[in-house]
Scaffold this active site. Structure first.
Site, PDB file in Angstrom:
ATOM      1  N   TYR A 457       0.970  -1.224   0.039  1.00 33.51           N
ATOM      2  CA  TYR A 457       0.047   0.126  -0.144  1.00 33.51           C
ATOM      3  C   TYR A 457       0.791   1.486   0.179  1.00 33.51           C
ATOM      4  O   TYR A 457       1.089   2.077  -0.992  1.00 33.51           O
ATOM      5  CB  TYR A 457      -0.995  -0.146   1.101  1.00 33.51           C
ATOM      6  CG  TYR A 457      -1.968   1.180   0.948  1.00 33.51           C
ATOM      7  CD1 TYR A 457      -3.130   0.962   0.580  1.00 33.51           C
ATOM      8  CD2 TYR A 457      -1.680   2.336   1.996  1.00 33.51           C
ATOM      9  CE1 TYR A 457      -4.016   2.018   0.484  1.00 33.51           C
ATOM     10  CE2 TYR A 457      -2.810   3.249   1.949  1.00 33.51           C
ATOM     11  CZ  TYR A 457      -3.788   3.208   1.144  1.00 33.51           C
ATOM     12  OH  TYR A 457      -4.809   4.220   1.121  1.00 33.51           O
ATOM     13  N   SER A 537      -6.695   0.682  -4.144  1.00 29.79           N
ATOM     14  CA  SER A 537      -6.962   2.195  -3.980  1.00 29.79           C
ATOM     15  C   SER A 537      -5.385   2.679  -3.959  1.00 29.79           C
ATOM     16  O   SER A 537      -4.937   2.804  -5.213  1.00 29.79           O
ATOM     17  CB  SER A 537      -7.331   2.372  -2.514  1.00 29.79           C
ATOM     18  OG  SER A 537      -7.798   3.620  -2.450  1.00 29.79           O
ATOM     19  N   ASP A 620     -18.252   3.700  -7.765  1.00 28.63           N
ATOM     20  CA  ASP A 620     -17.088   4.157  -6.830  1.00 28.63           C
ATOM     21  C   ASP A 620     -16.970   5.528  -7.059  1.00 28.63           C
ATOM     22  O   ASP A 620     -16.451   6.023  -7.702  1.00 28.63           O
ATOM     23  CB  ASP A 620     -15.666   3.359  -7.252  1.00 28.63           C
ATOM     24  CG  ASP A 620     -14.556   3.656  -6.193  1.00 28.63           C
ATOM     25  OD1 ASP A 620     -14.697   4.437  -5.266  1.00 28.63           O
ATOM     26  OD2 ASP A 620     -13.329   2.892  -6.119  1.00 28.63           O
ATOM     27  N   HIS A 655     -16.245   1.516  -3.674  1.00 25.56           N
ATOM     28  CA  HIS A 655     -14.741   1.511  -3.376  1.00 25.56           C
ATOM     29  C   HIS A 655     -14.302   0.170  -2.712  1.00 25.56           C
ATOM     30  O   HIS A 655     -13.295  -0.151  -2.722  1.00 25.56           O
ATOM     31  CB  HIS A 655     -14.183   2.748  -2.585  1.00 25.56           C
ATOM     32  CG  HIS A 655     -12.710   2.798  -2.752  1.00 25.56           C
ATOM     33  ND1 HIS A 655     -12.120   3.192  -3.692  1.00 25.56           N
ATOM     34  CD2 HIS A 655     -11.922   2.850  -1.490  1.00 25.56           C
ATOM     35  CE1 HIS A 655     -10.806   3.567  -3.394  1.00 25.56           C
ATOM     36  NE2 HIS A 655     -10.723   3.094  -2.350  1.00 25.56           N
TER      37      HIS A 655
END
Length: 686
Positions: A457, A537, A620, A655
């Site tokens: 991430y 994301s 989203d 999302h």
């Protein structure tokens, strides 16, 4: 060469800071146009035709369905005398909220308070936040439609379970924060943005902190605070445990730096605010009151965090000094405080007296803490932990004695999937000193390289731990290795670690991830031909960045709901808020940093890219689907290698939050089957 569905290339070129930037797929920014919807249909049909030919898919679909069919429960919470918990018997799309007057009653059964599965026919509407009024009468719950961030608040009478005639709409990023007399609650309203009938793309205007009185029309709500000249301000209120103040946290974008205002609660409403801290510099979070002082968590002069006593004049004094662990959360208890810290990305819970004395660690096992639910009104607090293979296991903890009671009875029913025994080891890439977890089935060895899935991430001070995601046990059961990397930009090691991976330092995140991949290859854990990578994301941005910088290093990439157009992200919904981590495209110097790694703009025709499956949701409204649409269209145009590059666009989801269980199972099955097929992982029954 694969004949992909046609994606029209328009002659769109604009000049940005003196550069000519082509944007041939800008038409895909309109999600509701006939052309875009036709493109989505054709892409989905092409992807499903490809995936249906994979022999691994049936095993992963069956396994993921079994994983999501396991009965499960969330972390209990005690609010205003009521015990509440979310439960799922394994057959439900959404978790059901149960309520009881005692913990034993909750463990034995409890009463259904709200069943979100009845909110919509297809199960895509979900329950977001919920709070209980101080008098224990009202249950205030937020509904999120089709995975959207937009929230509608409704009320239930807890004693009877009946709906109260009260409604608040157009809220976001908030819960209902009750005033002490239970007559009204605070929420964050976004009326200027408005919702359209299709997929949301409009840039979000500033939110307004409003006070809603129960039983009155929303049109009569009182404006408490707004910043009309800055649409990047976010406002988070909290009522102090002594009922004297509304403490308001003010942040700008996603930057954790906080202004802290305190509103006295009077018989006439809210008084004028005391601006305890009125500038953006440090992260500050209100915990509870200690006499006339505020107990705060902050990173001021403490990169890894500390607990302080704050006076209303803004003076801070140490209560729990900074330590080698990274302070993640602090909660008030009847006996004082409970803290959650990370020691080398692994959770440690500690109980303290209100004066910071008497530290005692709570012995509860797990790779990540799912929740710490505590109150200054109760000795009892609840802790939920997860591992990579199993979801939440909850415990009741006595704040005064430190006693721990496991609560397996919260989970009602049995059956479904049995997770494999796994071994978790900690390693460090030596060149850049990037830590990571290696998880594998305990019966496997590393005498030869194995198919491996690398997860990362690296942003927004979010800590990445050895925690549970539904796909992990399936991948591990199939014999794959799972690697979870702790990259700069995250929150595992404090604010300095975060700063080392944002703005001009963002490239460090990608370099860290590449270094871990190379270390896995060089130490024989895997090979480039056996290495799949996944992130969602901001992690989807990571995927796009590393495959455009090092396409030779990976066999498979799985970017999920990613930010992939770094020159236009700020123009849609809440995107401009991310400038605190990414920089702003309208700033000439920051533009140069962004264009250097923007995945959409680094794609080059004639390059052999990894097999890639991009996933997004058509509703989203956080990372709008145009990022994924434009990127996959450009990648299909550029791809010269043998690996297919596909997109999977879920309908009526957003999302990720609140996605129905069947959709979760199906998406993971497709992702893992795609990865397994292209890295040579053969599930045990094949």
């Amino acid at each position: 060469m694969t004949a992909y569905p046609e994606s029209r290339r328009d002659d769109v070129v604009e000049t940005l800071h003196g550069r000519q930037i082509a944007d041939p797929y800008r038409w895909l920014e309109d999600p509701d146009s006939t052309d875009t919807q036709d493109w989505v249909r054709r892409q989905n049909e092409f992807t499903q035709a490809e995936l249906s030919s994979y022999p691994e898919r049936a095993w992963f679909q069956a396994t993921m369905s079994a994983i999501l069919a396991r009965p499960r429960a969330g972390v209990p919470v005690k609010k205003s005398g009521w015990y509440l918990v979310g439960r799922n018997d394994g057959t439900q799309a959404q978790d059901v909220v149960y309520v009881a007057e005692s913990l034993d009653e909750l463990l034995s059964s409890g009463r259904v308070l709200i069943d979100p599965n009845k909110l919509s026919e297809d199960g895509t509407d979900s329950l977001g936040t919920f709070t209980v009024s101080p008098d224990g009468k009202y249950f205030a719950y937020g509904i999120n439609e089709s995975g959207s961030d937009w929230t509608t608040f409704r009320l239930l009478d807890i004693s009877t379970g009946t709906r109260v005639d009260d409604l608040v709409t157009e809220a976001k990023f908030c819960e209902a924060t009750w005033l002490p007399d239970s007559s009204a609650y605070l929420y964050l309203h976004y009326p200027a943005s408005g919702r359209n009938e299709g997929t949301e793309t409009k840039s979000l205007a500033g939110g307004r902190l409003m006070l809603h009185t129960v039983g009155t029309p929303q049109s009569e709500d009182e404006l408490v605070l707004s910043f009309p000249d800055n649409d990047q301000i976010f406002i988070t209120p909290e009522v102090s445990n002594d009922d004297r103040y509304v403490v308001v946290h003010i942040t700008e974008g996603t930057d954790p730096a906080t202004r802290l205002w305190v509103y006295p609660i009077t018989s006439d409403g809210l008084g004028e605010p005391v601006k305890v801290v009125d500038y953006f510099a440090d992260q500050i979070e209100f915990v509870r009151m200690s006499g006339d002082q505020l107990v705060l968590r902050t990173d001021r002069d403490a990169s890894r965090g500390r607990v302080v006593l704050g006076s209303l004049d803004g003076t801070f004094t140490d209560l729990i000094p900074e330590s080698s662990g990274t302070l993640q959360a602090v909660r008030g208890t009847a006996a004082g405080l409970v803290t959650l810290s990370l020691v080398d990305a692994q959770p440690v819970l500690t109980l303290y007296g209100l004066d910071g004395s008497g530290a005692r660690n709570v012995e509860v096992p797990g790779g990540a803490v799912v929740g710490v639910n505590a109150s200054t009104k109760y000795d009892e607090l609840f802790v939920g932990l997860s591992t990579t293979t199993d979801p939440t296991v909850s415990y009741a903890v006595s704040a005064s004695s430190g006693g721990v009671r496991a609560l397996p009875q919260l989970v009602r029913g049995s059956g479904g999937f049995t997770s494999p025994e796994v071994t978790v080891t900690r390693r460090v890439e030596p060149g850049r000193e990037v830590p990571y977890f290696v998880i594998s089935r305990s019966d496997l060895d590393f005498s030869s390289p194995r198919p491996t899935l690398l997860w990362g991430y690296g942003g927004f001070r979010v800590p990445i731990l050895a925690d549970y995601r539904p796909g992990w046990p399936a991948w591990l059961a199939a014999g794959g290795v799972l690697v979870i990397a702790n990259l700069r930009g995250g929150g595992e090691y404090g604010s300095h670690w975060h700063d080392a991976g944002r703005l001009k330092n963002k490239q460090n995140v990608f370099d860290d991830f590449i270094a871990v991949a190379e270390h896995l290859r060089d130490t024989g854990v895997t090979t480039s031909e056996q290495l799949a990578i996944h992130g969602r994301s901001n992690g989807g941005l990571l995927m796009g960045a590393v495959i455009t910088q090092r396409p030779d290093l990976f066999a498979v990439a799985l970017p999920g709901v990613g930010v992939l157009d770094m020159l236009r992200f700020h123009l849609f919904t809440v995107g401009a808020a991310w400038a605190s981590d990414y920089g702003h495209p309208d700033d000439a110097s920051q533009f140069e940093d962004l264009v250097a790694y923007s995945p959409l703009h680094r794609l080059r025709e004639g390059t052999s890219y990894p097999a890639t499956l991009v996933v997004t949701g058509d509703h989203d409204d956080r990372v709008v689907p145009l990022h994924s649409h434009k990127f996959i269209a450009a990648l299909q145009h550029a791809q010269s290698g043998p690996g297919p590059v596909l997109t999977r666009i879920e309908v009526n989801t957003g999302h990720g939050f609140g996605k129905p269980a069947a959709m979760v199972a199906s998406e993971w099955a497709d992702l893992l089957a795609f990865a397994a097929h292209h890295v040579g992982l053969r599930p045990p029954e094949q």
